[in-house]
Design a protein around this motif. Structure first.
Motif, PDB file in Angstrom:
ATOM      1  N   ALA A   1       0.828  -1.206   0.000  1.00  0.00           N
ATOM      2  CA  ALA A   1       0.000   0.000   0.000  1.00  0.00           C
ATOM      3  C   ALA A   1       0.862   1.255   0.000  1.00  0.00           C
ATOM      4  CB  ALA A   1      -0.917  -0.001   1.219  1.00  0.00           C
ATOM      5  N   ARG A   2       1.963   1.230   0.723  1.00  0.00           N
ATOM      6  CA  ARG A   2       2.873   2.378   0.764  1.00  0.00           C
ATOM      7  C   ARG A   2       3.479   2.638  -0.607  1.00  0.00           C
ATOM      8  NH1 ARG A   2       8.496   2.766   2.208  1.00  0.00           N
ATOM      9  NH2 ARG A   2       8.954   4.831   3.007  1.00  0.00           N
ATOM     10  N   LYS A   3       3.914   1.590  -1.271  1.00  0.00           N
ATOM     11  CA  LYS A   3       4.495   1.719  -2.611  1.00  0.00           C
ATOM     12  C   LYS A   3       3.455   2.252  -3.597  1.00  0.00           C
ATOM     13  CE  LYS A   3       7.481   0.790  -5.932  1.00  0.00           C
ATOM     14  NZ  LYS A   3       8.550   1.681  -6.212  1.00  0.00           N
ATOM     15  N   TYR A   4       2.216   1.733  -3.500  1.00  0.00           N
ATOM     16  CA  TYR A   4       1.140   2.178  -4.383  1.00  0.00           C
ATOM     17  C   TYR A   4       0.860   3.672  -4.180  1.00  0.00           C
ATOM     18  CZ  TYR A   4      -3.531   2.869  -6.229  1.00  0.00           C
ATOM     19  OH  TYR A   4      -4.607   3.366  -6.896  1.00  0.00           O
ATOM     20  N   MET A   5       0.784   4.124  -2.933  1.00  0.00           N
ATOM     21  CA  MET A   5       0.500   5.532  -2.663  1.00  0.00           C
ATOM     22  C   MET A   5       1.620   6.441  -3.132  1.00  0.00           C
ATOM     23  SD  MET A   5      -2.477   6.016  -1.679  1.00  0.00           S
ATOM     24  CE  MET A   5      -2.330   7.732  -1.278  1.00  0.00           C
ATOM     25  N   MET A   6       2.866   6.015  -2.986  1.00  0.00           N
ATOM     26  CA  MET A   6       3.981   6.829  -3.474  1.00  0.00           C
ATOM     27  C   MET A   6       3.920   6.971  -4.990  1.00  0.00           C
ATOM     28  SD  MET A   6       7.225   5.724  -1.218  1.00  0.00           S
ATOM     29  CE  MET A   6       7.532   6.482   0.332  1.00  0.00           C
ATOM     30  N   THR A   7       3.614   5.892  -5.670  1.00  0.00           N
ATOM     31  CA  THR A   7       3.492   5.937  -7.125  1.00  0.00           C
ATOM     32  C   THR A   7       2.314   6.822  -7.532  1.00  0.00           C
ATOM     33  OG1 THR A   7       4.357   3.691  -7.243  1.00  0.00           O
ATOM     34  CG2 THR A   7       3.269   4.526  -9.207  1.00  0.00           C
ATOM     35  N   TYR A   8       1.198   6.708  -6.830  1.00  0.00           N
ATOM     36  CA  TYR A   8       0.017   7.510  -7.140  1.00  0.00           C
ATOM     37  C   TYR A   8       0.300   8.998  -6.957  1.00  0.00           C
ATOM     38  CZ  TYR A   8      -4.672   9.432  -6.860  1.00  0.00           C
ATOM     39  OH  TYR A   8      -5.786  10.199  -7.053  1.00  0.00           O
ATOM     40  N   LEU A   9       0.957   9.358  -5.858  1.00  0.00           N
ATOM     41  CA  LEU A   9       1.251  10.769  -5.605  1.00  0.00           C
ATOM     42  C   LEU A   9       2.275  11.317  -6.590  1.00  0.00           C
ATOM     43  CD1 LEU A   9       1.249  10.930  -1.722  1.00  0.00           C
ATOM     44  CD2 LEU A   9      -0.404  11.914  -3.290  1.00  0.00           C
ATOM     45  N   LYS A  10       3.155  10.461  -7.088  1.00  0.00           N
ATOM     46  CA  LYS A  10       4.113  10.907  -8.090  1.00  0.00           C
ATOM     47  C   LYS A  10       3.398  11.218  -9.410  1.00  0.00           C
ATOM     48  CE  LYS A  10       8.212   9.116  -7.433  1.00  0.00           C
ATOM     49  NZ  LYS A  10       9.335   8.208  -7.477  1.00  0.00           N
ATOM     50  N   LYS A  11       2.417  10.381  -9.777  1.00  0.00           N
ATOM     51  CA  LYS A  11       1.670  10.590 -11.021  1.00  0.00           C
ATOM     52  C   LYS A  11       0.643  11.705 -10.884  1.00  0.00           C
ATOM     53  CE  LYS A  11       2.019   5.900 -12.777  1.00  0.00           C
ATOM     54  NZ  LYS A  11       1.272   4.654 -13.067  1.00  0.00           N
ATOM     55  N   ASN A  12       0.007  11.840  -9.720  1.00  0.00           N
ATOM     56  CA  ASN A  12      -1.039  12.836  -9.471  1.00  0.00           C
ATOM     57  C   ASN A  12      -0.648  13.680  -8.265  1.00  0.00           C
ATOM     58  OD1 ASN A  12      -2.774  11.621 -11.457  1.00  0.00           O
ATOM     59  ND2 ASN A  12      -3.114   9.999  -9.971  1.00  0.00           N
ATOM     60  N   PRO A  13       0.224  14.640  -8.457  1.00  0.00           N
ATOM     61  CA  PRO A  13       0.677  15.427  -7.306  1.00  0.00           C
ATOM     62  C   PRO A  13      -0.464  16.254  -6.717  1.00  0.00           C
ATOM     63  CG  PRO A  13       1.450  16.416  -9.342  1.00  0.00           C
ATOM     64  CD  PRO A  13       0.797  15.124  -9.705  1.00  0.00           C
ATOM     65  N   PRO A  14      -0.351  16.567  -5.429  1.00  0.00           N
ATOM     66  CA  PRO A  14      -1.353  17.437  -4.815  1.00  0.00           C
ATOM     67  C   PRO A  14      -1.310  18.819  -5.468  1.00  0.00           C
ATOM     68  CG  PRO A  14       0.363  16.850  -3.235  1.00  0.00           C
ATOM     69  CD  PRO A  14       0.647  16.116  -4.499  1.00  0.00           C
ATOM     70  N   ILE A  15      -2.227  19.656  -5.088  1.00  0.00           N
ATOM     71  CA  ILE A  15      -2.375  20.965  -5.732  1.00  0.00           C
ATOM     72  C   ILE A  15      -1.088  21.784  -5.635  1.00  0.00           C
ATOM     73  CG2 ILE A  15      -3.286  22.138  -3.703  1.00  0.00           C
ATOM     74  CD1 ILE A  15      -5.348  23.404  -5.677  1.00  0.00           C
ATOM     75  N   ASN A  16      -0.759  22.487  -6.711  1.00  0.00           N
ATOM     76  CA  ASN A  16       0.424  23.349  -6.719  1.00  0.00           C
ATOM     77  C   ASN A  16       0.001  24.782  -7.051  1.00  0.00           C
ATOM     78  OD1 ASN A  16      -0.024  23.370  -9.460  1.00  0.00           O
ATOM     79  ND2 ASN A  16       1.623  21.945  -9.940  1.00  0.00           N
ATOM     80  N   GLU A  17       0.966  25.673  -7.167  1.00  0.00           N
ATOM     81  CA  GLU A  17       0.661  27.086  -7.388  1.00  0.00           C
ATOM     82  C   GLU A  17      -0.065  27.318  -8.702  1.00  0.00           C
ATOM     83  OE1 GLU A  17       3.887  29.792  -6.876  1.00  0.00           O
ATOM     84  OE2 GLU A  17       4.558  28.826  -5.031  1.00  0.00           O
TER      85      GLU A  17
END
Length: 72
Positions: A25-41
């Motif tokens: 689950a940790r690996k999946y979430m890291m990959t997901y956040l890399k592909k879909n980053p949280p909101i930026n400027e």
């Protein structure tokens, strides 16, 4: 086999399953956040413009810092 051996095997399998599930689950979430980053400027600037606001850099910085504080 005796009963205590079966209990030990079940407990060890359960612990191994929980540990393995955590790391997957940790690996999946890291990959997901890399592909879909949280909101930026840039995303914030576009959202503000869509709402009819004219974003200044100061206002964007304030909103980013407020969101970063909420995330922590």
């Amino acid at each position: 086999m005796e009963t205590w051996i079966w209990i030990l095997i079940v407990v060890l399998a359960l612990i191994a399953g929980v540990a393995l599930g955590f790391f997957i689950a940790r690996k999946y979430m890291m990959t997901y956040l890399k592909k879909n980053p949280p909101i930026n400027e840039q995303m914030l600037r576009v959202m503000m413009m869509q709402m009819g606001m004219k974003p200044s850099q100061k206002k964007i910085n304030q909103m980013m810092s407020a969101m970063n504080k909420q995330m922590k």
